[in-house]
Write an enzyme that holds these catalytic residues in place. Structure first.
Site, PDB file in Angstrom:
ATOM      1  N   HIS A  16      -6.124 -15.012  -5.179  1.00 12.47           N
ATOM      2  CA  HIS A  16      -6.525 -13.888  -5.131  1.00 12.47           C
ATOM      3  C   HIS A  16      -6.622 -13.365  -6.543  1.00 12.47           C
ATOM      4  O   HIS A  16      -7.660 -12.789  -6.930  1.00 12.47           O
ATOM      5  CB  HIS A  16      -5.398 -13.081  -4.426  1.00 12.47           C
ATOM      6  CG  HIS A  16      -5.399 -12.946  -3.051  1.00 12.47           C
ATOM      7  ND1 HIS A  16      -4.504 -12.565  -2.036  1.00 12.47           N
ATOM      8  CD2 HIS A  16      -6.296 -13.879  -2.112  1.00 12.47           C
ATOM      9  CE1 HIS A  16      -4.847 -12.955  -0.916  1.00 12.47           C
ATOM     10  NE2 HIS A  16      -5.935 -13.710  -0.714  1.00 12.47           N
ATOM     11  N   TYR A  40      -6.413  -5.016   0.669  1.00 12.67           N
ATOM     12  CA  TYR A  40      -5.680  -5.503   1.818  1.00 12.67           C
ATOM     13  C   TYR A  40      -5.499  -4.589   2.958  1.00 12.67           C
ATOM     14  O   TYR A  40      -5.656  -5.254   4.258  1.00 12.67           O
ATOM     15  CB  TYR A  40      -4.039  -5.619   1.356  1.00 12.67           C
ATOM     16  CG  TYR A  40      -3.664  -6.880   0.880  1.00 12.67           C
ATOM     17  CD1 TYR A  40      -3.339  -8.061   1.081  1.00 12.67           C
ATOM     18  CD2 TYR A  40      -3.878  -7.075  -0.897  1.00 12.67           C
ATOM     19  CE1 TYR A  40      -3.114  -9.008   0.618  1.00 12.67           C
ATOM     20  CE2 TYR A  40      -3.579  -8.140  -1.492  1.00 12.67           C
ATOM     21  CZ  TYR A  40      -3.218  -9.156  -0.826  1.00 12.67           C
ATOM     22  OH  TYR A  40      -2.676 -10.288  -1.573  1.00 12.67           O
ATOM     23  N   GLU A  54       1.104 -10.901  -7.084  1.00 12.08           N
ATOM     24  CA  GLU A  54      -0.275 -11.101  -7.712  1.00 12.08           C
ATOM     25  C   GLU A  54      -0.076 -10.048  -8.951  1.00 12.08           C
ATOM     26  O   GLU A  54      -0.632 -10.206 -10.026  1.00 12.08           O
ATOM     27  CB  GLU A  54      -1.256 -10.458  -6.982  1.00 12.08           C
ATOM     28  CG  GLU A  54      -1.873 -11.716  -5.913  1.00 12.08           C
ATOM     29  CD  GLU A  54      -2.363 -10.934  -4.663  1.00 12.08           C
ATOM     30  OE1 GLU A  54      -3.090  -9.947  -4.689  1.00 12.08           O
ATOM     31  OE2 GLU A  54      -2.401 -12.033  -3.600  1.00 12.08           O
TER      32      GLU A  54
END
Length: 143
Positions: free
Chosen positions: A88, A98, A140
């Protein structure tokens, strides 16, 4: 990890979701790209879409995460989450995306499974999705 309410629902529905996850993923991507064709350029590889690899990756990661929550509730599937998070980040996925995935994925789940998706089932799978999504978003950010 999963709430006491969701755990038995996920345990009971994991087989039927697993049996249908490829079709769910296929319909999810079609629905999302029909609504958001801009996501097909740059974020999602057209070749991986055409040959089904992207659908398999999504299907496999969600099913594996849910199975892990049921079978090993005291552990996290760090190897799975790490691999997805790195992918990602390399693609530039942002946390707000998301929500887009959630909208279209849950449309596809209902489209495939129909009336079997009771409010209780929807809430349990929503919990799975956001547990995974929030863990990924946090990883992330760290990358």
């Amino acid at each position: 990890m999963l709430s006491d309410t969701s755990l038995p629902v996920i345990r009971a529905t994991l087989p039927v979701v697993g049996e249908n996850i490829q079709e769910i993923a296929k319909r999810f991507y079609q629905h999302m790209f029909d609504a958001r064709p801009d996501l097909l350029d740059g974020l999602f590889n057209r070749g991986n879409q055409a040959d089904g690899r992207q659908q398999q990756a999504l299907a496999g990661s969600i099913a594996a995460f849910a199975r892990y929550l049921v079978e090993k509730p005291d552990q996290l599937p760090d190897h799975l989450l790490s691999r997805v998070a790195h992918k990602h980040v390399s693609l530039g996925l942002s946390p707000d995306q998301y929500e887009i995935v959630h909208e279209h994925l849950f449309w596809a789940i209902v489209d495939v499974l129909g009336e079997a998706v009771t409010p209780e089932v929807a809430a349990a799978w929503d919990e799975v999705y956001w547990l995974m999504g929030n863990m990924l978003i946090n990883q992330e950010r760290g990358l």
